[in-house]
Design a protein around this motif. Sequence first.
Motif, PDB file in Angstrom:
ATOM      1  N   THR A 152      53.507  54.222  42.383  1.00 58.52           N
ATOM      2  CA  THR A 152      54.537  53.705  43.070  1.00 58.52           C
ATOM      3  C   THR A 152      53.995  52.635  44.015  1.00 58.52           C
ATOM      4  O   THR A 152      53.094  52.475  44.435  1.00 58.52           O
ATOM      5  CB  THR A 152      55.481  54.848  43.650  1.00 58.52           C
ATOM      6  OG1 THR A 152      56.657  54.137  44.191  1.00 58.52           O
ATOM      7  CG2 THR A 152      54.731  55.354  44.707  1.00 58.52           C
ATOM      8  N   PHE A 153      55.280  51.921  44.822  1.00 66.80           N
ATOM      9  CA  PHE A 153      54.947  50.884  45.775  1.00 66.80           C
ATOM     10  C   PHE A 153      56.155  50.500  46.545  1.00 66.80           C
ATOM     11  O   PHE A 153      57.220  50.433  46.074  1.00 66.80           O
ATOM     12  CB  PHE A 153      54.346  49.739  45.161  1.00 66.80           C
ATOM     13  CG  PHE A 153      53.958  48.559  46.171  1.00 66.80           C
ATOM     14  CD1 PHE A 153      52.859  48.739  47.062  1.00 66.80           C
ATOM     15  CD2 PHE A 153      54.841  47.268  46.494  1.00 66.80           C
ATOM     16  CE1 PHE A 153      52.553  47.814  48.193  1.00 66.80           C
ATOM     17  CE2 PHE A 153      54.322  46.464  47.541  1.00 66.80           C
ATOM     18  CZ  PHE A 153      53.065  46.820  48.185  1.00 66.80           C
ATOM     19  N   ASP A 154      55.942  50.721  47.920  1.00 64.77           N
ATOM     20  CA  ASP A 154      57.128  50.219  48.732  1.00 64.77           C
ATOM     21  C   ASP A 154      56.431  49.256  49.981  1.00 64.77           C
ATOM     22  O   ASP A 154      55.934  49.615  50.768  1.00 64.77           O
ATOM     23  CB  ASP A 154      57.399  51.705  49.587  1.00 64.77           C
ATOM     24  CG  ASP A 154      58.680  51.397  50.390  1.00 64.77           C
ATOM     25  OD1 ASP A 154      58.927  50.355  50.839  1.00 64.77           O
ATOM     26  OD2 ASP A 154      59.215  52.326  50.979  1.00 64.77           O
ATOM     27  N   SER A 155      57.052  48.075  49.584  1.00 58.70           N
ATOM     28  CA  SER A 155      56.506  47.061  50.354  1.00 58.70           C
ATOM     29  C   SER A 155      57.069  46.962  51.929  1.00 58.70           C
ATOM     30  O   SER A 155      56.455  46.857  53.046  1.00 58.70           O
ATOM     31  CB  SER A 155      56.655  45.557  50.089  1.00 58.70           C
ATOM     32  OG  SER A 155      58.192  45.586  49.944  1.00 58.70           O
ATOM     33  N   GLU A 156      58.234  47.425  51.919  1.00 56.15           N
ATOM     34  CA  GLU A 156      58.639  47.657  53.432  1.00 56.15           C
ATOM     35  C   GLU A 156      58.265  48.668  54.447  1.00 56.15           C
ATOM     36  O   GLU A 156      57.713  48.393  55.495  1.00 56.15           O
ATOM     37  CB  GLU A 156      60.197  48.188  53.197  1.00 56.15           C
ATOM     38  CG  GLU A 156      61.097  46.820  52.799  1.00 56.15           C
ATOM     39  CD  GLU A 156      62.560  47.475  53.175  1.00 56.15           C
ATOM     40  OE1 GLU A 156      62.865  48.470  53.611  1.00 56.15           O
ATOM     41  OE2 GLU A 156      63.410  46.490  52.436  1.00 56.15           O
ATOM     42  N   THR A 157      57.627  49.679  53.690  1.00 60.53           N
ATOM     43  CA  THR A 157      57.085  50.973  54.504  1.00 60.53           C
ATOM     44  C   THR A 157      55.635  50.338  54.937  1.00 60.53           C
ATOM     45  O   THR A 157      55.183  50.474  55.946  1.00 60.53           O
ATOM     46  CB  THR A 157      57.114  52.038  53.641  1.00 60.53           C
ATOM     47  OG1 THR A 157      58.198  52.683  53.194  1.00 60.53           O
ATOM     48  CG2 THR A 157      56.287  53.331  54.495  1.00 60.53           C
ATOM     49  N   LEU A 158      54.789  49.717  53.979  1.00 64.86           N
ATOM     50  CA  LEU A 158      53.665  49.074  54.195  1.00 64.86           C
ATOM     51  C   LEU A 158      53.659  48.189  55.417  1.00 64.86           C
ATOM     52  O   LEU A 158      52.881  47.897  56.167  1.00 64.86           O
ATOM     53  CB  LEU A 158      53.023  48.550  52.946  1.00 64.86           C
ATOM     54  CG  LEU A 158      51.533  48.185  52.981  1.00 64.86           C
ATOM     55  CD1 LEU A 158      50.696  49.510  52.876  1.00 64.86           C
ATOM     56  CD2 LEU A 158      51.089  47.411  51.789  1.00 64.86           C
ATOM     57  N   SER A 159      54.701  47.447  55.324  1.00 68.66           N
ATOM     58  CA  SER A 159      54.731  46.303  55.929  1.00 68.66           C
ATOM     59  C   SER A 159      54.942  46.772  57.654  1.00 68.66           C
ATOM     60  O   SER A 159      54.378  46.000  58.629  1.00 68.66           O
ATOM     61  CB  SER A 159      55.898  45.195  56.007  1.00 68.66           C
ATOM     62  OG  SER A 159      57.306  46.109  56.313  1.00 68.66           O
ATOM     63  N   ILE A 160      55.422  48.096  57.938  1.00 69.30           N
ATOM     64  CA  ILE A 160      55.301  48.621  59.278  1.00 69.30           C
ATOM     65  C   ILE A 160      54.070  48.865  59.565  1.00 69.30           C
ATOM     66  O   ILE A 160      53.749  48.693  60.804  1.00 69.30           O
ATOM     67  CB  ILE A 160      56.425  50.093  59.306  1.00 69.30           C
ATOM     68  CG1 ILE A 160      57.639  49.587  58.911  1.00 69.30           C
ATOM     69  CG2 ILE A 160      56.239  50.578  60.349  1.00 69.30           C
ATOM     70  CD1 ILE A 160      58.594  50.922  58.533  1.00 69.30           C
ATOM     71  N   TYR A 161      53.144  49.170  58.802  1.00 67.45           N
ATOM     72  CA  TYR A 161      51.869  49.654  59.251  1.00 67.45           C
ATOM     73  C   TYR A 161      51.152  48.183  59.638  1.00 67.45           C
ATOM     74  O   TYR A 161      50.478  47.996  60.533  1.00 67.45           O
ATOM     75  CB  TYR A 161      51.067  50.413  58.086  1.00 67.45           C
ATOM     76  CG  TYR A 161      51.687  52.076  58.153  1.00 67.45           C
ATOM     77  CD1 TYR A 161      51.472  52.893  59.046  1.00 67.45           C
ATOM     78  CD2 TYR A 161      52.189  52.605  56.860  1.00 67.45           C
ATOM     79  CE1 TYR A 161      51.857  54.121  59.185  1.00 67.45           C
ATOM     80  CE2 TYR A 161      52.799  53.530  56.994  1.00 67.45           C
ATOM     81  CZ  TYR A 161      52.504  54.718  57.939  1.00 67.45           C
ATOM     82  OH  TYR A 161      53.025  55.935  57.878  1.00 67.45           O
TER      83      TYR A 161
END
Length: 359
Positions: free
Chosen positions: A173-182
């Motif tokens: 899976t992949f979630d760009s929004e969550t990753l962008s927070i980090y």
Amino acid sequence: MYLKNLSLFNYKSFSEAAFEFDVKINCFVGHNGVGKTNVLDAIYHLAYGKSYFNPLAVQNIRHGEEFFVIDGEFDKAGRSEQIVCSLKKGQKKILKRNGKLYDKFSDHIGFIPLVIISPADADLITEGSDTRRKFIDSVISQLDQQYLHTLINYQKVLAQRNALLKYFASNRTFDSETLSIYDEQLAALGLPIFEKRQDFLNTFVPIFNRYHHTITDSAENIGLVYQSELTQKPMLELLTDSLQKDRALQYTSSGIHKDDLSFEIDGHPIKKFGSQGQQKSFLIALKLAQFDFVQKQSGEKPILLFDDIFDKLDEIRVGKIVQMVNDNEFGQLFISDTHAFRTEEIVKSTHQSYKMFNL
């Protein structure tokens, strides 16, 4: 700043030992394996809350025992300061100042300014970039608590981002929004770390060059070069560019946690092109520059530990270091060596007070 006395219980090779120190020079002499370096490491332990030589805390407990205790009394600006570091198997290490427990070991860093010079420093040349980053971070952190806290927070966010990348891979899976927070957190924390490292080296490199010239009387063209991807691109851009690579590797491949410090001689890596003598002189100059930098920034002369150093240098270089002692550039010194007579003759030539400890 000086260490008045030290007590050891079940620490490495010692079941129990106690030492009363001279305010200036203290020498531990004896055959290899009698515990000279262990005493110096215990002193280091009180300053940094950890061993210089063994990162696994439980392995510093004497074989067959369940705990160790290191107890030291320092004089700092005329005040007595008692530092105790202890560890019991299966429990967390404890660090106390004047009977009060530290909640975070990081709060203690810098309280006891200390520099160690050891044959183990060769790792700075032979090992990877992580070892050299730790050297930079250790020097800055002794003087800047905010830098240390920022660095700790960066490492926490980095671990979380890496865990997320592993989660994406294992669950397809992949979630760009969550990753962008980090990503945004890493960028915000990484920039001040990068800037502090740059500022540090701008001040540190000229000091290093001066000490290297003093020790070697050499016209060698030596250099310390800070290498960071942030000199090319902002952190967020680096993370965006490396996203596909990071997803494949399942860890963060760009950022200030990849910075390095290049050790050079005549424009080439000293690891490959420097002789053994040139490498030793380079490392000693590096550590003496650390001493000088910490002293100037803190206003205190750090405690200086020389581990087996006279056995690694020729008489000319030893003479140079002795001259620095004569010039009163150093505060309290601790020296370990295998040759009692040689050590005492060298120490006598400084015309400073001293104590010999035969182990």
